[in-house]
Design a protein around this motif. Structure first.
Motif, PDB file in Angstrom:
ATOM      1  N   ASP A 198       0.719  -1.407   0.117  1.00 29.43           N
ATOM      2  CA  ASP A 198       0.163  -0.199   0.033  1.00 29.43           C
ATOM      3  C   ASP A 198       0.811   1.608  -0.090  1.00 29.43           C
ATOM      4  OD1 ASP A 198      -2.589  -1.842   0.439  1.00 29.43           O
ATOM      5  OD2 ASP A 198      -2.854  -1.056   2.388  1.00 29.43           O
ATOM      6  N   ILE A 199       0.328   2.337  -0.468  1.00 27.87           N
ATOM      7  CA  ILE A 199       0.716   3.734  -0.339  1.00 27.87           C
ATOM      8  C   ILE A 199      -0.161   4.579   0.234  1.00 27.87           C
ATOM      9  CG2 ILE A 199       1.453   5.223  -1.539  1.00 27.87           C
ATOM     10  CD1 ILE A 199       2.750   3.309  -3.094  1.00 27.87           C
ATOM     11  N   THR A 200       1.158   4.783   1.584  1.00 27.57           N
ATOM     12  CA  THR A 200       0.596   5.613   2.300  1.00 27.57           C
ATOM     13  C   THR A 200       0.506   6.851   2.777  1.00 27.57           C
ATOM     14  OG1 THR A 200       2.395   5.839   3.307  1.00 27.57           O
ATOM     15  CG2 THR A 200       1.681   4.480   4.006  1.00 27.57           C
ATOM     16  N   TYR A 201      -0.677   7.392   3.019  1.00 25.11           N
ATOM     17  CA  TYR A 201      -0.946   9.399   3.051  1.00 25.11           C
ATOM     18  C   TYR A 201       1.169  10.005   3.159  1.00 25.11           C
ATOM     19  CZ  TYR A 201      -2.617  13.957   4.493  1.00 25.11           C
ATOM     20  OH  TYR A 201      -2.856  15.420   3.936  1.00 25.11           O
ATOM     21  N   GLU A 202       1.829   9.438   4.185  1.00 18.90           N
ATOM     22  CA  GLU A 202       2.888  10.101   4.294  1.00 18.90           C
ATOM     23  C   GLU A 202       3.981   9.849   3.334  1.00 18.90           C
ATOM     24  OE1 GLU A 202       1.275   7.840   6.693  1.00 18.90           O
ATOM     25  OE2 GLU A 202       0.547   9.755   7.935  1.00 18.90           O
ATOM     26  N   GLN A 203       4.134   8.618   2.652  1.00 15.80           N
ATOM     27  CA  GLN A 203       4.546   8.673   1.925  1.00 15.80           C
ATOM     28  C   GLN A 203       4.502   9.282   0.139  1.00 15.80           C
ATOM     29  OE1 GLN A 203       3.849   4.063   1.268  1.00 15.80           O
ATOM     30  NE2 GLN A 203       6.290   3.325   3.309  1.00 15.80           N
ATOM     31  N   ALA A 204       3.099   9.843   0.064  1.00 15.55           N
ATOM     32  CA  ALA A 204       2.457  10.176  -1.180  1.00 15.55           C
ATOM     33  C   ALA A 204       3.286  11.343  -1.197  1.00 15.55           C
ATOM     34  CB  ALA A 204       0.708  10.224  -1.012  1.00 15.55           C
ATOM     35  N   ASN A 205       3.052  12.143   0.125  1.00 16.19           N
ATOM     36  CA  ASN A 205       3.809  13.654   0.440  1.00 16.19           C
ATOM     37  C   ASN A 205       4.891  13.347   0.083  1.00 16.19           C
ATOM     38  OD1 ASN A 205       0.887  14.328   0.652  1.00 16.19           O
ATOM     39  ND2 ASN A 205       0.996  13.610   2.331  1.00 16.19           N
ATOM     40  N   LYS A 206       5.724  12.599   0.558  1.00 13.70           N
ATOM     41  CA  LYS A 206       7.074  12.808   0.161  1.00 13.70           C
ATOM     42  C   LYS A 206       7.083  12.082  -1.435  1.00 13.70           C
ATOM     43  CE  LYS A 206       8.156  10.817   4.752  1.00 13.70           C
ATOM     44  NZ  LYS A 206       8.724   9.535   5.400  1.00 13.70           N
ATOM     45  N   LEU A 207       6.368  11.923  -2.399  1.00 14.36           N
ATOM     46  CA  LEU A 207       7.079  11.881  -3.884  1.00 14.36           C
ATOM     47  C   LEU A 207       6.989  12.707  -4.024  1.00 14.36           C
ATOM     48  CD1 LEU A 207       4.478   8.396  -4.369  1.00 14.36           C
ATOM     49  CD2 LEU A 207       6.684   8.213  -3.921  1.00 14.36           C
ATOM     50  N   GLN A 208       8.062  13.853  -4.556  1.00 12.39           N
ATOM     51  CA  GLN A 208       8.410  14.993  -4.843  1.00 12.39           C
ATOM     52  C   GLN A 208       8.551  15.117  -5.733  1.00 12.39           C
ATOM     53  OE1 GLN A 208       7.898  17.475  -2.883  1.00 12.39           O
ATOM     54  NE2 GLN A 208       7.154  16.423  -2.059  1.00 12.39           N
ATOM     55  N   TYR A 209       8.888  13.609  -7.124  1.00 10.45           N
ATOM     56  CA  TYR A 209       9.460  13.880  -8.364  1.00 10.45           C
ATOM     57  C   TYR A 209       7.893  13.951  -8.846  1.00 10.45           C
ATOM     58  CZ  TYR A 209      11.286  13.215 -12.975  1.00 10.45           C
ATOM     59  OH  TYR A 209      11.493  13.046 -14.435  1.00 10.45           O
ATOM     60  N   LEU A 210       7.508  12.557  -7.877  1.00 13.12           N
ATOM     61  CA  LEU A 210       6.501  12.162  -8.933  1.00 13.12           C
ATOM     62  C   LEU A 210       5.519  13.602  -8.639  1.00 13.12           C
ATOM     63  CD1 LEU A 210       4.419  10.764 -10.441  1.00 13.12           C
ATOM     64  CD2 LEU A 210       3.438   9.520  -7.956  1.00 13.12           C
ATOM     65  N   ASP A 211       5.344  14.147  -7.962  1.00  7.66           N
ATOM     66  CA  ASP A 211       4.457  15.468  -7.967  1.00  7.66           C
ATOM     67  C   ASP A 211       4.648  16.329  -8.986  1.00  7.66           C
ATOM     68  OD1 ASP A 211       2.757  16.739  -6.201  1.00  7.66           O
ATOM     69  OD2 ASP A 211       3.834  18.821  -6.626  1.00  7.66           O
ATOM     70  N   ARG A 212       6.263  16.382  -9.191  1.00  2.00           N
ATOM     71  CA  ARG A 212       6.791  17.617 -10.239  1.00  2.00           C
ATOM     72  C   ARG A 212       6.148  17.174 -11.666  1.00  2.00           C
ATOM     73  NH1 ARG A 212      11.548  17.338  -7.549  1.00  2.00           N
ATOM     74  NH2 ARG A 212      12.552  16.816  -9.323  1.00  2.00           N
ATOM     75  N   VAL A 213       6.048  14.867 -11.652  1.00  2.00           N
ATOM     76  CA  VAL A 213       5.187  14.912 -13.252  1.00  2.00           C
ATOM     77  C   VAL A 213       4.140  15.661 -13.335  1.00  2.00           C
ATOM     78  CG1 VAL A 213       5.076  12.200 -14.227  1.00  2.00           C
ATOM     79  CG2 VAL A 213       7.525  12.830 -13.318  1.00  2.00           C
TER      80      VAL A 213
END
Length: 502
Positions: free
Chosen positions: A350-365
């Motif tokens: 599972d992807i957690t809420y905390e992990q999702a917020n750490k995905l900075q490169y994906l966020d830029r994508v």
């Protein structure tokens, strides 16, 4: 017989009066329109021939090309003219701020009337005190504590999505990702917001999805087809029958969900909570209904608005993100490497809420994908009063377009705007731009209330997909194009080859 002549005279006078009003309106439009930069226009029909002769996806290309041409001439606003109407496009973040920051010019206008039989007085179309009350009521649904609670559903449905694609990775057969993502996001919105499972991922001909697509396509057809504006011709040509059928399907789907949830609450099957933070969207507005804040029509309108806004834009955004990843394998691998680093190497974890917020490169994508192809190409406001934008007077009654498709392609702000480059959204790059140069969720007081929900939802879907498969395109990038509709669905889908990661 003696009455016939007075009746004929009265009808003739009324006809001439209406003709005179239309002529005066056309005069006003031409007076102001001639002073605003834009393509040459016919005195009566304006630029209608340009708009009618283009395909849905051709319209986006045309608007972007005209915007580039005007920017190179030094213009910061451009206009198109329709019969008796001006459509104005602010071309920069600074000029669009005039309409985005207005607290009075928030009327969506008559072009959105086609949506009213479906979405009624919901948050998308309401204005004034009604809009304020509904916005305040719905805001707790998107509190960060509630968003964290949605992750179980995000992960569960994303895993089903990945499983549904496995047969294509095994066979090597081309798969169009768009409908699979569409069904996944519908299942997510129904369960997170309505507390109801509809299992759309196992129903490849779901009538609600087909009706949404049909109705949004029909809206664009209506906006640029003057023959459809006449109620009699609209009925005579069969458009009313088609609209009524689509509306029946849309309303029945949400009506059934509301009825089922009401019954579950009344029977005690679903425990009732007194805390807004613990309620899903539907339970929250049902509680408002009990205190007579919402009528039955209000209730249905808000549910329909949430259903449409909650899954269709996320579907479109996630679909174009997949297309951009497929055509940029180096970016795709960086996304995968970040996922392994932040979330571990278990593709089924599972992807957690905390992990999702750490995905900075994906966020830029995700941001760069929304810049390159805006999920919502444009929204409009109809002016109630004259407005001056950068020295140009836009008269009352005109439509001002808040158009991400135009703003995001500004070559004076985004160098080589046709190139996919996630590093445009590094903090130091963002600080160089006007805040409204990038507005995928609109901005100002009427910004998208569900944008955080949509971003997190999309992150989880893309994360599960990329952790399990490599994505390769089966068409050239511009062989599937964004359509100029309520959302920019891909004209030929998202056809890809999936290879299982080992």
């Amino acid at each position: 017989m003696a009455l016939i002549f007075p009746v004929i005279i009265a009808i003739s006078v009324l006809f001439l009066f209406e003709l005179f009003k239309k002529f005066r309106k056309i005069q006003k439009v031409n007076y102001y329109g001639s002073k605003i930069p834009g393509p040459p226009a016919n005195y009566v029909m304006g630029n209608m021939s340009m708009l009618q002769n283009e395909s849905s996806h051709g319209l986006i290309k045309m608007f972007m090309e005209e915007a580039k041409r005007e920017r190179e001439r030094g213009s910061t606003v451009m206009r198109f003219m329709l019969p008796g109407k001006i459509l104005a496009f602010p071309l920069t973040g600074k000029t669009v701020s005039k309409i985005l920051e207005s607290t009075t010019e928030i009327d969506k206008g008559e072009d959105y009337d086609f949506f009213k039989p479906w979405l009624g007085g919901g948050l998308l179309l309401s204005i004034g005190e009604r809009w304020k009350a509904h916005r305040k009521m719905i805001t707790p649904t998107f509190h960060f504590a509630k968003l964290e609670g949605y992750f179980d559903v995000f992960n569960q449905e994303a895993k089903i999505f990945v499983e549904c694609l496995e047969k294509f990775s095994e066979s090597g057969e081309t798969v169009n990702l768009h409908p699979y993502i569409n069904r996944c996001t519908l299942d997510i919105i129904c369960e997170t917001a309505m507390g109801t499972k509809v299992n759309a991922q196992f129903n490849h001909k779901h009538p609600y999805l087909e009706a949404v697509e049909g109705y949004t396509s029909m809206m664009l057809e209506y906006a640029y087809s003057p023959l459809m504006w006449n109620p009699f011709l609209f009925w005579l040509l069969g458009h009313k029958k088609r609209q009524d059928f689509l509306l029946y399907t849309l309303k029945k789907f949400t009506g059934d969900i509301i009825a089922e949830r009401k019954a579950a609450i009344e029977s005690g099957e679903v425990e009732k909570s007194n805390s807004k933070r613990n309620m899903n969207f539907l339970d929250l507005i049902l509680s408002q209904k009990e205190t007579n804040v919402l009528s039955e029509e209000d209730l249905r309108s808000e549910v329909d608005t949430f259903m449409f806004g909650g899954h269709d834009t996320t579907t479109t955004s996630a679909s174009w993100t997949c297309w951009n990843l497929a055509h940029n394998p180096d970016v795709q691998e960086k996304v995968y490497e970040e996922l392994v680093e932040v979330c571990g190497d278990d593709p089924n974890g599972d992807i957690t809420y905390e992990q999702a917020n750490k995905l900075q490169y994906l966020d830029r994508v995700l941001r760069e994908s929304k810049r390159l192809i805006a999920p919502v190409p444009s929204v409009e406001r109809q002016l109630q009063n004259d407005m001056e934008i950068d020295g140009y007077t836009i008269p009352a009654g005109s439509n001002v377009s808040i158009a991400p498709m135009v703003l995001h392609s500004n070559h004076l702000v985004f160098k080589n705007p046709e190139v996919f480059d996630p590093d445009r959204f590094l903090p130091e790059e963002c600080s160089k731009r006007h805040p409204y140069d990038f507005v995928p969720f609109s901005a100002g007081i009427k910004n998208c209330i569900g944008q955080k929900f949509s971003i997190l939802n999309e992150k989880v879907i893309i994360s599960h997909l990329v952790r399990n498969y490599r994505i390769e395109p089966k068409l050239k990038f511009n062989e599937t194009l964004p359509c100029f509709e309520a959302v920019a669905k891909p004209s030929k889908g998202i056809p890809v080859k999936l290879t299982k990661r080992v």
